[in-house]
Design a protein around this motif. Structure first.
Motif, PDB file in Angstrom:
ATOM      1  N   SER A 167       8.272  -0.965  -7.059  1.00 32.03           N
ATOM      2  CA  SER A 167       7.035  -1.508  -6.514  1.00 32.03           C
ATOM      3  C   SER A 167       6.372  -2.463  -7.480  1.00 32.03           C
ATOM      4  N   ASN A 168       5.499  -3.322  -6.942  1.00 30.52           N
ATOM      5  CA  ASN A 168       4.702  -4.183  -7.789  1.00 30.52           C
ATOM      6  C   ASN A 168       3.507  -3.430  -8.374  1.00 30.52           C
ATOM      7  N   ASN A 169       3.281  -2.250  -7.859  1.00 34.25           N
ATOM      8  CA  ASN A 169       2.172  -1.451  -8.385  1.00 34.25           C
ATOM      9  C   ASN A 169       2.651  -0.585  -9.533  1.00 34.25           C
ATOM     10  N   ALA A 198      -2.021  -5.603  -0.605  1.00 36.23           N
ATOM     11  CA  ALA A 198      -2.374  -5.949  -1.992  1.00 36.23           C
ATOM     12  C   ALA A 198      -1.181  -5.866  -2.933  1.00 36.23           C
ATOM     13  N   GLU A 199      -0.255  -4.960  -2.645  1.00 32.89           N
ATOM     14  CA  GLU A 199       0.875  -4.796  -3.570  1.00 32.89           C
ATOM     15  C   GLU A 199       2.022  -5.749  -3.243  1.00 32.89           C
ATOM     16  N   HIS A 218      -6.756  -6.466  -9.303  1.00 34.21           N
ATOM     17  CA  HIS A 218      -5.851  -7.368  -8.599  1.00 34.21           C
ATOM     18  C   HIS A 218      -5.032  -6.663  -7.534  1.00 34.21           C
ATOM     19  N   LEU A 219      -4.970  -5.342  -7.636  1.00 35.30           N
ATOM     20  CA  LEU A 219      -4.170  -4.598  -6.660  1.00 35.30           C
ATOM     21  C   LEU A 219      -5.038  -3.729  -5.749  1.00 35.30           C
ATOM     22  N   TRP A 254      -8.134  -6.967  -1.701  1.00 36.15           N
ATOM     23  CA  TRP A 254      -7.034  -7.840  -1.323  1.00 36.15           C
ATOM     24  C   TRP A 254      -6.415  -7.494   0.032  1.00 36.15           C
ATOM     25  N   ARG A 272      -1.693 -12.650 -10.185  1.00 39.25           N
ATOM     26  CA  ARG A 272      -2.429 -11.528  -9.601  1.00 39.25           C
ATOM     27  C   ARG A 272      -1.662 -10.224  -9.781  1.00 39.25           C
ATOM     28  N   LEU A 273      -0.367 -10.302  -9.423  1.00 39.12           N
ATOM     29  CA  LEU A 273       0.424  -9.057  -9.532  1.00 39.12           C
ATOM     30  C   LEU A 273       0.730  -8.673 -10.981  1.00 39.12           C
ATOM     31  N   LYS A 284      -6.811  -2.574  -2.745  1.00 34.33           N
ATOM     32  CA  LYS A 284      -6.617  -2.860  -1.328  1.00 34.33           C
ATOM     33  C   LYS A 284      -7.935  -3.234  -0.650  1.00 34.33           C
ATOM     34  N   SER A 320      -5.405  -5.395 -13.750  1.00 41.08           N
ATOM     35  CA  SER A 320      -4.329  -5.121 -12.795  1.00 41.08           C
ATOM     36  C   SER A 320      -4.850  -4.308 -11.617  1.00 41.08           C
TER      37      SER A 320
END
Ligand code: HEM
Length: 953
Positions: free
Chosen positions: A528-530, A869-870, A859-860, A865, A822-823, A862, A856
């Motif tokens: 994941s990007n998270n 978001a992720e 930026h993540l 975004w 962002r990510l 929800k 971070s």
């Protein structure tokens, strides 16, 4: 068997021998019925017998014998014990008994040689032990000959120097012959066979007189026999000059005119003829030892000093002879009289007398007294200990003074631990090493270095007066840092409703942080990007538990975590003098960033920012485009070569290529050099970054590790010093070369820094200013941009549609870069410290509070975004940042407010140019070897590198 029967059988044996020889004159004589007593049984002719008996009764007062007596009087010890004499008598009887039972082949010349073994002391005196049966004067002579001729071994005592001291010494009379003109014969029944320190002992007059008589009888009998011998042999006294050793046989040669050798002239002046006597009259060495031992065992009436305690002997301290001893005139072993050279070891008794180990140990196994001063030592004999204690008590009662101070300490304090300690101090004041076991009753002789420290009480008090407040102050400071100050902040914030995990005194919440990290490990989603749950799981958990604003503690710091949009916005309102970079960063990041713009606050920050910011204005960046193109060219060329040789497509691990490219841009655009010139600096900074991020793994008290002289800390220091020298060298060369700002080489930033270093707006030295800011630009400029490019390529490889769109349209590329930032914002955490009491939102934030924003997380979020978001969706930036999130200030890849990144124009320009060039030549796809594992190394970067499959377009 009775004595008469013994004599009778001896007589019969002698009578059966046709050629019996006189023991004294060695002439053959005929045995007759007159021979009925022990004289004749010992084979002495009638003439000799008459001479001896007559002469021994004479009142001999020759000057020689008087001198001898005087010397003996001086040398006599005070403790002649009557039991020793009684023993001597018993000893003689034992010898006679032994004669009856044993025969020795003494007429064998080889035996004679062996028999003549006795020891010589270094001071040219020989000693041996003889029966001192005073009722039979001749038996002295007999004994003398026995020992000359017989192999009486005295054991190995003191190497070359002396005879065995065991039971023998106390049982036999000692005869010492000095080999000079002042020579004397000393018959000594005293317990000290070593003749050591004899002058210290006062003699008891009456006893001494008795002994003198005994000795004069003996001496004169010997004299008479010698005269008789000389007359009968016709040998003059001049031929007798002393003891000489020939082939191991010692021969007596005297210079004294009135002392003739009984043996002289037998075969020649120097060689004694074997003594011919009744073999049954002699005991050989083994037999003699046996007799002595038997007697020692059997004689329960024996009195005298017992052996020293085994534990005492075992623990007897050794002392190394030092130059101080040498300065005091040197040390001589009282036993062997040999000097003890420096650096050799000596044994020291409690009375401080020093001996060779080989000299004193055998003595102590026989006696519990110092041979010199008779200081009494512990013994294993309980009776002796009891009587000693009684004697000590008596002395204490009557206040009897002892001879030496040490004796006073030792004896008075024998039952007093304090006194023993005093003696300890005395003993410890010399270089003492103990070779024995500790813990015995004699451990008072062990050394204790503490005892060596003696300080006047005034000094002690002064020291205490200084040390105690200092210690209290240090404790208070520690307590204040670890608990009082944090507790004050906590109380103020809690009163306002801020919650958080409960901290412990020393660790704060670091243990809980570790626990959470450990528990959430299996839940980590690596694809994941998270990565929040991987890198900052505690923040995630505490945010869920305590809300968007919570307080936790780490390393004595109270951290107010803020993620509420309004509060984040408020941070922007405070100036760097009110809400600045945390003070601890100056220390922890000093190695990497020096005192550069990233870590300073207040006026210093303002001065530095004003100095450098203009170099990053957009008009300046436009002038750098060609430099960026130049820096990108080697990268493109390298990858093309790789792909050409690989048939157009292959896997490339892109990390290092992009890092070098980014470093090259900074080198060219900021410092007017090339990457080749600055390569060493970059490499070292990269190493520093890794080492420091490893240290960051230590939190709480374990962070103290950073301050210890460990290997990694030493390495860091080494790198810091090298980087410093390289930067100064580069700055000096670049400025000198160009003389002025050179538009072609773009050393504007370097020149600005050098000029700024000579201004008055900073607190440190010019060199520190230059080094600190160059390091900051090198690190902040190249690492952040390179990492962004790496993540960007990874995301484009995963999203080929966006790769295609970015390849075609520059705007699309910008959106891709924004979405990547962002990510994966390289600077993931924003940390500030309230340098004064401030207000964030409705919250009164006390001075000293650390305010943290996890970029971070914002930026993540929800809520900010949306539910995707992720996801990688660059399209969200189609209408700019404002269209992508609400509120827009929550997108902060380049920071927020006063302290936004000064290099963001350069970074964005560089990223667009490089990515556009790469996308125009190559197509990227994910590599099967890639493992998604973002790590936090001051920036967020791929944990296992970034392999991508590149294909030439
Ligand atoms: C993608 C690239 C970059 C990113 C994401 C980035 C990010 C940031 C961030 C977030 C900050 C603020 C830190 C804070 O608030 O504590 C910052 C500050 C700074 N950045 Fe960058 N940066 C980048 C590139 C650069 C470049 C290329 C340079 C210079 C050549 C640079 C120089 C600086 C400096 C000097 C500061 C300190 C500003 C101050 O405190 O006043 N950065 N950067």
């Amino acid at each position: 068997m009775s004595g008469n029967q013994t004599q009778s059988s001896d007589y019969e044996r002698l009578a059966s021998q046709p050629d019996a020889q006189c023991l004294v004159c060695t002439r053959p004589f005929t045995l007759d019925t007159e021979v009925t007593n022990s004289f004749e049984a010992l084979a002495i002719c009638r003439e000799c017998k008459a001479t001896v008996l007559n002469d021994s009764q004479r009142d001999v007062t020759t000057s020689t014998s008087q001198q001898r007596r005087q010397r003996r009087r001086r040398s006599r010890t005070a403790s002649l014990e009557s039991n020793e004499d009684a023993f001597s008598q018993q000893f003689s009887q034992l010898i006679n008994l032994a004669r009856q039972g044993h025969e020795a082949e003494i007429d064998d010349p080889t035996v004679v040689r062996q028999l003549a073994s006795y020891n010589s002391t270094p001071n040219q005196s020989q000693r041996w032990h003889a029966s001192d049966d005073e009722s039979d004067g001749l038996s002295y002579a007999d004994s003398v000959f026995d020992e000359l001729e017989s192999n009486i071994s005295f054991g190995d005592y003191g190497g070359e120097s002396d005879a065995s001291l065991g039971q023998h010494s106390m049982m036999g009379r000692e005869i010492t012959i000095q080999l000079d003109n002042e020579s004397y014969m000393n018959t000594d029944t005293d317990i000290d066979p070593m003749n050591a320190g004899i002058d210290q002992w006062d003699s008891d007059d009456q006893e001494d007189e008795d002994v003198q008589l005994e000795e004069s009888d003996f001496d004169e009998a010997v004299d008479a026999m010698q005269q008789h011998q000389q007359q009968s042999r016709g040998i003059g006294p001049s031929e007798l000059t002393g003891w000489e050793s020939e082939d191991g046989v010692w021969t007596w040669r005297s210079q004294r005119a009135n002392m003739t050798n009984l043996m002289a002239g037998m075969e020649g002046p120097d060689v004694r003829a074997p003594f011919v006597g009744n073999p049954g009259d002699y005991a050989d060495a083994r037999q003699f030892e046996m007799i002595l031992e038997q007697f020692a065992e059997d004689d329960s009436s024996r009195r005298g000093a017992p052996p020293a305690a085994t534990s005492f002997i075992g623990n007897l301290p050794s002392l190394v002879i030092s130059t101080s001893h040498e300065a005091d005139g040197g040390v001589i072993c009282p036993v062997c009289k040999d000097p003890m050279p420096i650096r050799t070891r000596a044994k020291q008794l409690p009375c401080m007398h020093l001996y060779h180990s080989s000299c004193i140990l055998p003595w102590l196994s026989s006696r519990n007294t110092c041979p010199v001063c008779r200081y009494e030592l512990p013994t294993d004999d309980p009776e002796s200990e009891r009587s000693e204690r009684a004697a000590t008590n008596e002395r204490d009662v009557h206040g009897v003074e002892e001879h030496t101070h040490l004796q006073e300490i030792g004896e008075e304090g024998s039952d007093e631990p304090e006194a023993e300690e005093t003696q300890d101090m005395f003993n410890d004041a010399v270089e003492v090493t103990n070779t024995g076991e500790h813990g015995s009753e004699d451990s008072r002789y062990l050394q204790s270095p503490v005892h060596l420290i003696s300080m006047p009480p005034l000094m002690e008090n002064l020291l205490l007066l200084i040390l105690v407040p200092l210690l209290c102050l240090a404790l208070f400071c520690l307590c204040n840092i670890l608990w009082l100050r944090p507790e004050k902040i906590r109380k103020r914030l809690r009163r306002q409703g801020v919650k958080g995990p409960k901290p412990t005194l020393l660790d704060g919440n670091t243990k809980e942080m570790k626990r959470i990290r450990h528990e959430l490990k299996p839940m980590k989603k690596q694809d994941s990007n998270n990565y929040i749950s991987t890198l900052f799981p505690h923040i995630l958990v505490w945010k869920e538990t305590y809300g968007s604003v919570f307080l936790y503690s780490s390393g004595g710091r109270e951290i107010l975590h803020v993620s509420q949009p309004d509060m984040v916005k408020d941070i922007d309102h405070w100036t760097p003098s009110e809400l600045g970079k945390p003070n601890y960063l100056k220390k922890t990041r000093k190695a990497l960033l020096g005192g550069g713009l990233l870590t300073v606050n207040g006026d210093e920050w303002a001065y530095q920012r004003k100095t450098m910011a203009p170099e990053f204005f957009m008009d300046k960046i436009k002038g750098m485009i060609q430099l960026i193109e130049d820096a990108t060219a080697p990268l493109l060329e390298a990858w093309e070569n790789i792909l050409d040789s690989a048939g157009g497509s292959t896997e490339i691990v892109v990390d290092d290529y992009l890092r070098n490219m980014s470093a090259d841009v900074i080198a060219r655009a900021c410092f007017g050099s090339s990457f080749a010139k600055g390569e060493e600096i970059f490499c070292m900074l990269r190493k520093l970054q890794k080492a420091i991020s490893q240290q960051d793994a230590f939190v709480g008290l374990s962070a103290l590790w950073k301050h210890l002289p460990t290997k990694s800390n030493r390495e860091i220091r080494n790198l810091v010093e090298k980087v410093r020298l390289l930067i100064l060298e580069l700055a000096k060369a670049n400025v000198n070369e160009n003389g002025a700002e050179n538009a072609a080489t773009h050393n504007g930033l370097l020149r600005a820094i050098v000029n700024g270093a000579h201004g008055a707006g900073h607190g440190g030295t010019a060199e520190d200013f230059i080094v600190g800011n160059c390091k900051t630009i090198y690190f902040a400029g190249h690492e952040t941009t390179a990492v962004t490019a790496i993540w960007c390529l990874m995301l484009l490889a995963k999203h080929p549609e966006w790769q295609e769109r970015a390849r075609i349209e520059a705007l699309e590329l910008t959106m891709v870069i924004q979405e990547t930032l962002r990510l994966y914002p390289p600077a993931s955490l924003m940390m500030r410290e309230a340098l004064t009491d401030i207000k964030i939102g409705d919250l009164d934030v006390p001075r000293g509070t650390i305010v943290q924003v996890t970029r971070s997380m914002l930026h993540l979020d929800k809520e900010v975004w949306g539910p995707d978001a992720e996801e990688f969706r660059p399209g969200r930036f189609a209408n700019g940042v404002a269209g992508a999130c609400k509120p827009a200030h929550l997108y902060t890849p380049f920071g927020l407010g006063h302290r936004t990144c000064i290099g963001q124009n350069l970074a964005m320009t560089e990223l667009k140019l490089v990515l556009a060039r790469l996308l125009s030549r190559f197509a990227f796809s994910p590599s099967p070897t890639y493992r998604h594992a973002p790590v936090f190394r001051l920036t967020i970067e791929p944990g296992f590198g970034m392999p991508l499959v590149a294909k030439k377009l």
